[in-house]
Enzyme design. Structure first.
Site, mmCIF file in Angstrom:
data_model
loop_
_atom_site.group_PDB
_atom_site.id
_atom_site.type_symbol
_atom_site.label_atom_id
_atom_site.label_comp_id
_atom_site.label_asym_id
_atom_site.label_seq_id
_atom_site.Cartn_x
_atom_site.Cartn_y
_atom_site.Cartn_z
ATOM 1 N N LYS A 122 -7.129 2.548 2.576
ATOM 2 C CA LYS A 122 -6.062 2.456 1.571
ATOM 3 C C LYS A 122 -5.700 3.840 1.038
ATOM 4 O O LYS A 122 -4.532 4.231 1.001
ATOM 5 C CB LYS A 122 -6.494 1.565 0.403
ATOM 6 C CG LYS A 122 -5.351 1.281 -0.544
ATOM 7 C CD LYS A 122 -5.810 0.865 -1.910
ATOM 8 C CE LYS A 122 -5.786 2.066 -2.827
ATOM 9 N NZ LYS A 122 -6.109 1.780 -4.209
ATOM 10 N N ASP A 141 -3.325 -2.676 -1.716
ATOM 11 C CA ASP A 141 -4.108 -2.611 -2.953
ATOM 12 C C ASP A 141 -4.192 -4.023 -3.519
ATOM 13 O O ASP A 141 -3.837 -4.998 -2.858
ATOM 14 C CB ASP A 141 -3.469 -1.614 -3.934
ATOM 15 C CG ASP A 141 -2.190 -2.163 -4.548
ATOM 16 O OD1 ASP A 141 -1.656 -3.173 -4.023
ATOM 17 O OD2 ASP A 141 -1.743 -1.614 -5.569
#
Ligand code: SF4
Length: 214
Positions: A122, A141
């Site tokens: 991420k 996220d």
């Protein structure tokens, strides 16, 4: 309900109209600052991280300087973002690796970024897409996880699998903007506790849309 691919195209199209200006909400002026800000943003808010990094980047303007920071002092400096012991350790370790293995410059590939201590896919995606303008993947996220699940674009709960599902449905040129827009939608409308389905511009293409209460 329309086929998933068709719905995904419609969702991309509508989100584009709904959140024209959506962008990364972390403040940064270079790849190093974005990397550190993203590492600090775990379990925190971008608003809080921006407050902390304002003085943090003045004190530690480069990987070289941050690599020399002491653990205790760094803990004090990042305390407000939560989980400060681990975060302090991670940003110092990542800075050291950037200095030792990459001559002080943040690397710009998924492989090299995720090899840095404390950097997952991420964080790497955030840096690649926003600092290097490289669309290698989709940032997943907490908002992207929740909203893409509610929209029926994925049935997975693991971030890597969610990303794979979304990458199959969304054209690569839309990946960066799509995640910013989905995050904006998750913050403003498709909120965690009680999604505002009645005012959502996607409610006719969303399998989780709730009927308005009388
Ligand atoms: S209709 Fe409701 S659940 Fe679906 S995206 Fe909109 S706010 Fe979220």
């Amino acid at each position: 309900m329309r086929k998933k691919q068709e719905r995904a195209e419609e969702i991309v199209h509508r989100l584009k109209r709904m959140y024209r200006k959506a962008k990364c909400s972390l403040d940064f002026t270079n790849a190093f600052e974005l990397l550190i800000a993203t590492m600090l943003s775990a379990q925190s808010t971008d608003v809080r991280v921006n407050i902390v990094t304002k003085s943090l980047f003045r004190k530690y303007p480069s990987a070289e300087v941050m690599a020399r920071a002491g653990q205790v002092e760094m803990e004090r400096d990042v305390r407000q973002t939560g989980f400060f012991r681990n975060k302090a350790k991670a940003v110092i370790a990542a800075s050291k690796a950037i200095v030792e293995k990459h001559g002080g410059e943040v690397p710009d590939t998924m492989e090299t970024l995720t090899a840095l201590p404390g950097v997952g896919r991420k964080t790497a995606n955030v840096v690649l897409s926003n600092a290097f303008k490289k669309s290698v993947g989709i940032v997943v996220d907490t908002h992207v996880t929740r909203v893409s699940g509610r929209l029926g674009l994925t049935s997975n709960s693991d971030a890597v699998k969610i990303e794979e599902d979304l990458m199959k449905l969304i054209p690569p040129k839309e990946w960066t903007a799509f995640s910013h827009r989905l995050i904006a939608h998750g913050r403003e409308v498709c909120v965690a506790r009680k999604p505002k389905c009645a005012q959502c511009g996607l409610n006719d293409v969303c399998p989780s849309a709730e009927e308005p209460q009388e």
